[in-house]
Enzyme design. Structure first.
Site, PDB file in Angstrom:
ATOM      1  N   ASN A   9       0.873  -1.388  -0.192  1.00  0.00           N
ATOM      2  CA  ASN A   9      -0.093  -0.094  -0.105  1.00  0.00           C
ATOM      3  C   ASN A   9       0.639   1.307  -0.118  1.00  0.00           C
ATOM      4  O   ASN A   9       0.456   2.203  -0.530  1.00  0.00           O
ATOM      5  CB  ASN A   9      -0.912  -0.030   1.214  1.00  0.00           C
ATOM      6  CG  ASN A   9      -2.041  -0.965   1.008  1.00  0.00           C
ATOM      7  OD1 ASN A   9      -2.851  -1.089   0.416  1.00  0.00           O
ATOM      8  ND2 ASN A   9      -1.961  -2.024   1.940  1.00  0.00           N
ATOM      9  N   VAL A  13       8.339  -3.141  -3.856  1.00  0.00           N
ATOM     10  CA  VAL A  13       9.627  -3.349  -3.529  1.00  0.00           C
ATOM     11  C   VAL A  13       9.911  -4.331  -4.606  1.00  0.00           C
ATOM     12  O   VAL A  13       9.152  -5.326  -5.016  1.00  0.00           O
ATOM     13  CB  VAL A  13       9.807  -4.206  -2.343  1.00  0.00           C
ATOM     14  CG1 VAL A  13      11.459  -4.740  -2.148  1.00  0.00           C
ATOM     15  CG2 VAL A  13       9.632  -3.154  -1.277  1.00  0.00           C
ATOM     16  N   ASP A 109       0.516 -10.944   0.118  1.00  0.00           N
ATOM     17  CA  ASP A 109       1.709 -10.727   0.892  1.00  0.00           C
ATOM     18  C   ASP A 109       1.914 -11.624   1.897  1.00  0.00           C
ATOM     19  O   ASP A 109       3.020 -12.007   2.281  1.00  0.00           O
ATOM     20  CB  ASP A 109       1.858  -9.157   1.234  1.00  0.00           C
ATOM     21  CG  ASP A 109       0.408  -8.742   2.109  1.00  0.00           C
ATOM     22  OD1 ASP A 109      -0.478  -9.388   2.067  1.00  0.00           O
ATOM     23  OD2 ASP A 109       0.716  -7.766   2.938  1.00  0.00           O
TER      24      ASP A 109
END
Length: 257
Positions: A9, A13, A109
């Site tokens: 959010n 990366v 994630d």
């Protein structure tokens, strides 16, 4: 080479893997208003600055908790890398059995972190991720994702203080050295840092009580080192856990260098 992209959010990366080794990584701000071309130019500039030949990328894997960016980044990778990315989601093999009421609700994630942690450390595990939200998940000795907890992240908790308390300033995220602050800044730092240390310790203890096992506690995320240094409940800090998980999932699904 494999390009792994983890869209959070707040930050995105990226990492490049060659022969099972992370050889380069970058962290940029997540911006769902950027176009595919803007992301493409940004990625190519990052590659060029690191002397990485983008034409040698053999496969791309993408995990995103920001749904609009999936479409944007798929267009970008197709146009600039001539590759369709593997997107982590339902139907993708992960090697992890999700023991949840609705497995589709589990954030990509969290699944990726569980894959990486179990692959690297075995089970049972508790995984703490200090991101926009602070997430906790439990993985059994057999590699089953058992569930977890979601709390506000350090950044948005601090932002709430600034936004709703007119006289409170923005402060640097650092350990104040003692819990009893002698001024407003030190008091806020104590509340933010030691408050999150207490959150971690309390939830980890409850997880351990419910698991009835002795799990290893693995922590990751942007501010992990700040919290991990103040508690004995975290056994290992793994800053690239999510990228590693993406790489393992890419291999499981047949994306090879």
């Amino acid at each position: 080479m494999i390009l792994a992209i983890d869209v959070g959010n707040t930050n995105t990366v990226m990492g490049i893997y060659k022969k099972d080794k992370l050889i380069q990584h970058w962290r940029i701000s997540t911006d769902k208003n950027k176009t595919p071309d803007e992301y493409g130019i940004l990625f190519l500039n990052l590659f060029n600055s690191a002397n990485v030949n983008y034409k040698r990328i053999d496969g791309i894997i993408l995990s995103s908790v920001v749904p609009p960016l999936v479409r944007i980044l798929k267009k970008m990778t197709t146009r600039y890398f001539n590759l369709e990315p593997l997107v982590v989601g339902p139907g993708i093999r992960t090697g992890i059995n999700l023991k949840m009421d609705n497995p589709r609700e589990v954030g990509a994630d969290q699944v990726v972190n569980a894959v990486a942690a179990y692959h690297k450390y075995g089970g049972p595990l508790i995984i703490v991720d200090f991101g926009t939200a602070t997430t906790f998940c439990a993985v059994s000795e057999r590699g089953e994702y058992l569930g977890g907890a979601i709390a506000p992240g350090i950044g948005i908790s601090a932002e709430a203080l600034y936004s709703y308390a007119a006289k409170l300033p923005r402060v640097e995220f650092k350990t104040p050295g003692q819990a009893i602050g002698k001024n407003t800044v030190a008091g806020m730092q104590s509340g933010i840092i030691y408050g999150f240390v207490g959150l971690v310790e309390a939830l980890v203890k409850r997880f351990k009580d419910e698991l009835k096992e002795t799990p290893e506690v693995i922590a990751t995320g942007g501010l992990v080192s700040l919290i991990a240094s103040e508690t004995d409940e975290i056994d290992k800090v793994d800053p690239f856990l999510t990228l590693d998980g993406l790489y393992y999932i890419a291999k499981i699904n047949g994306i090879v260098e």
